[in-house]
Design an enzyme around this catalytic site. Structure first.
Site, PDB file in Angstrom:
ATOM      1  N   SER A  95      -0.146  19.371 -31.307  1.00  0.00           N
ATOM      2  CA  SER A  95       0.979  19.239 -30.375  1.00  0.00           C
ATOM      3  C   SER A  95       1.797  17.969 -30.540  1.00  0.00           C
ATOM      4  O   SER A  95       2.799  17.794 -29.829  1.00  0.00           O
ATOM      5  CB  SER A  95       0.479  19.334 -28.932  1.00  0.00           C
ATOM      6  OG  SER A  95       0.191  20.670 -28.607  1.00  0.00           O
ATOM      7  N   LYS A  98       5.461  18.409 -30.895  1.00  0.00           N
ATOM      8  CA  LYS A  98       6.421  18.503 -29.802  1.00  0.00           C
ATOM      9  C   LYS A  98       7.331  17.278 -29.698  1.00  0.00           C
ATOM     10  O   LYS A  98       8.337  17.306 -28.984  1.00  0.00           O
ATOM     11  CB  LYS A  98       5.682  18.772 -28.498  1.00  0.00           C
ATOM     12  CG  LYS A  98       5.112  20.199 -28.471  1.00  0.00           C
ATOM     13  CD  LYS A  98       4.053  20.402 -27.416  1.00  0.00           C
ATOM     14  CE  LYS A  98       3.477  21.826 -27.534  1.00  0.00           C
ATOM     15  NZ  LYS A  98       2.199  21.990 -26.859  1.00  0.00           N
ATOM     16  N   SER A 150       2.148  19.458 -22.358  1.00  0.00           N
ATOM     17  CA  SER A 150       2.053  20.084 -23.682  1.00  0.00           C
ATOM     18  C   SER A 150       1.918  21.601 -23.620  1.00  0.00           C
ATOM     19  O   SER A 150       1.140  22.207 -24.353  1.00  0.00           O
ATOM     20  CB  SER A 150       0.871  19.485 -24.470  1.00  0.00           C
ATOM     21  OG  SER A 150       1.010  19.699 -25.847  1.00  0.00           O
ATOM     22  N   LYS A 257       2.562  11.005 -27.578  1.00  0.00           N
ATOM     23  CA  LYS A 257       2.157  12.416 -27.512  1.00  0.00           C
ATOM     24  C   LYS A 257       0.792  12.660 -28.113  1.00  0.00           C
ATOM     25  O   LYS A 257       0.485  12.202 -29.217  1.00  0.00           O
ATOM     26  CB  LYS A 257       3.186  13.293 -28.239  1.00  0.00           C
ATOM     27  CG  LYS A 257       2.964  14.792 -28.037  1.00  0.00           C
ATOM     28  CD  LYS A 257       3.312  15.229 -26.626  1.00  0.00           C
ATOM     29  CE  LYS A 257       2.893  16.669 -26.335  1.00  0.00           C
ATOM     30  NZ  LYS A 257       1.432  16.811 -26.168  1.00  0.00           N
TER      31      LYS A 257
END
Length: 417
Positions: A95, A98, A150, A257
């Site tokens: 993720s 992202k 997420s 992130k």
């Protein structure tokens, strides 16, 4: 005919030059090209600047006992690698994908856009916002769902809205990667779910984050502790909370992130700022369940290494640039200049050495135009190229012609005598 006349006039000038000591002819002609005795440019020797000469004594031991299969730490102002392991190895990034999803959305969408959820988006596996097909959301709200929790269904809904389809959005992601100069990154999904053709490297993930943190809206989103919103019908209310433990546990942390899939393992891309220096780190394949905390430990080690081992230093070329000889021009030489000041700040450790060298021609052939790039002033750190500043011509120099030589003769006979 014109060439013949030019040759004749040029021959007369040479004859006049041979009368060098008659009535001051030599002194008079020395003011004109090609009779000017200007010597060819002699390249300056490279200049070295040591950290010691700048009073820098900071250093730190390389991070040890790291869990990550690959990691990287960069100076966000230059994307220079400060320390790394297998930083160019292509790996899945889960993720942390992202980060690119968010920045591409911010650059191609409007926060007040209305996003309609498709059946495909609603079918995405955990982690989910649990959207329903046909629901509508404000795009700005969905970016908090994307970056704080997420949510995979949110990522696909955003991608379909911005790119028309997941494939169309992936194309936008890859175009942005190409724009950033990334050659070992390829996107297939907006959420980072495992796919053989979906990968990046620790270094290039740092570069993506380094670019993203320059966007104020991006930073506002990733640093928000929690966000509440409703769908457009106000039939359901949502609350999303920031899952980035680094943000609240490390002095100067900026975010960014987390990520995890069974194939990628735990991943994290983080940023921190202290004393004017901004560092970005990435850790990939940093353990598997139950070792969820490994990514935080590795990130802290990388950041500690950077902040303890490096100090901001001012670098300046200082040396004036020489004039360059011009062949066949109405002037014998032309001044040149940098397109930049040649002064900047740089993170340096005690053993670092900056070398300034020049890539400039011995001479130029007329005509030359003001602003033409004719070479570079190069800065290298420990023999690795850091930056090249273009060197340009300061003014236009036209080619000599018959009128030019006629003017010399006229001035010689009617002014000098």
């Amino acid at each position: 005919m014109q060439k013949l006349l030019s040759s004749a006039i040029y021959t007369i000038c040479l004859i006049l030059l041979s009368l060098a000591y008659i009535n001051g002819t030599k002194d008079f002609l020395s003011g004109f090209a090609p009779f000017n005795p200007y010597e060819a440019y002699n390249p300056a020797a490279p200049k070295t600047i040591t950290a010691e000469s700048l009073g820098i004594t900071s250093s730190a031991a390389e991070p040890s006992k790291m869990y990550s299969r690959a990691y990287c730490l960069i100076d966000a102002d230059s994307n220079r690698i400060l320390t790394s392991k297998d930083a160019d190895k292509q790996l899945p990034m889960a993720s942390t994908t992202k980060i690119m999803t968010c920045i591409v959305t911010l650059e191609n969408g409007n926060l007040d856009d209305i996003v309609t959820v498709s059946k495909y988006a609603a079918s995405m596996p955990d982690v989910q916002l649990n959207m329903k097909e046909g629901e509508k959301f404000r795009l700005g709200d969905l970016l908090y769902s994307l970056m704080l929790e997420s949510h995979n269904d949110t990522a696909v809904a955003i991608a379909e809205h911005i790119g028309g389809s997941v494939e169309g959005f992936a194309e936008l992601m890859n175009l942005k990667a190409e724009e950033l100069g990334l050659t070992n990154t390829h996107f297939v999904t907006p959420n980072g779910l495992d796919s053989e053709e979906h990968y990046t490297t620790a270094y290039e993930l740092c570069c993506i984050a380094s670019y993203a943190i320059q966007n104020e809206t991006f930073m506002d989103i990733v640093q928000t502790p929690s966000h509440q919103f409703s769908n457009c019908d106000n039939t359901r209310t949502y609350s999303v909370n920031n899952k980035d433990a680094f943000l609240t546990s490390y002095s100067g942390a900026l975010g960014i992130k987390t990520g995890f899939t069974g194939n990628a393992g735990y991943c994290f891309c983080g940023a921190a700022r202290r004393n004017g220096a901004t560092l970005v780190s990435a850790v990939l394949a940093c353990g598997w369940p139950p070792n969820k905390s490994y990514k935080w430990a590795d990130t802290r080690k990388l950041m500690d290494y950077g902040f303890k081992g490096y100090t901001q230093a001012g670098i300046s070329a200082e040396s004036p640039l020489p004039e360059i000889k011009v062949e066949g021009g109405k002037e014998a030489s032309v001044p040149v200049k940098r397109t930049d000041t040649g002064s900047f700040t740089l993170l340096m450790s005690k053993d670092d050495v900056v070398t300034i060298s020049y890539e400039l021609p011995d001479s130029l052939k007329a005509p030359v135009r003001s602003g033409d790039i004719i070479g570079y002033e190069k800065y290298a750190i420990n023999d690795n190229l850091y930056m090249s500043i273009p060197v340009v011509v300061s003014r236009t120099i036209e080619t000599t012609d018959s009128k030019y030589f006629t003017d010399i003769l006229a001035r010689l006979f009617f002014v000098n005598y």
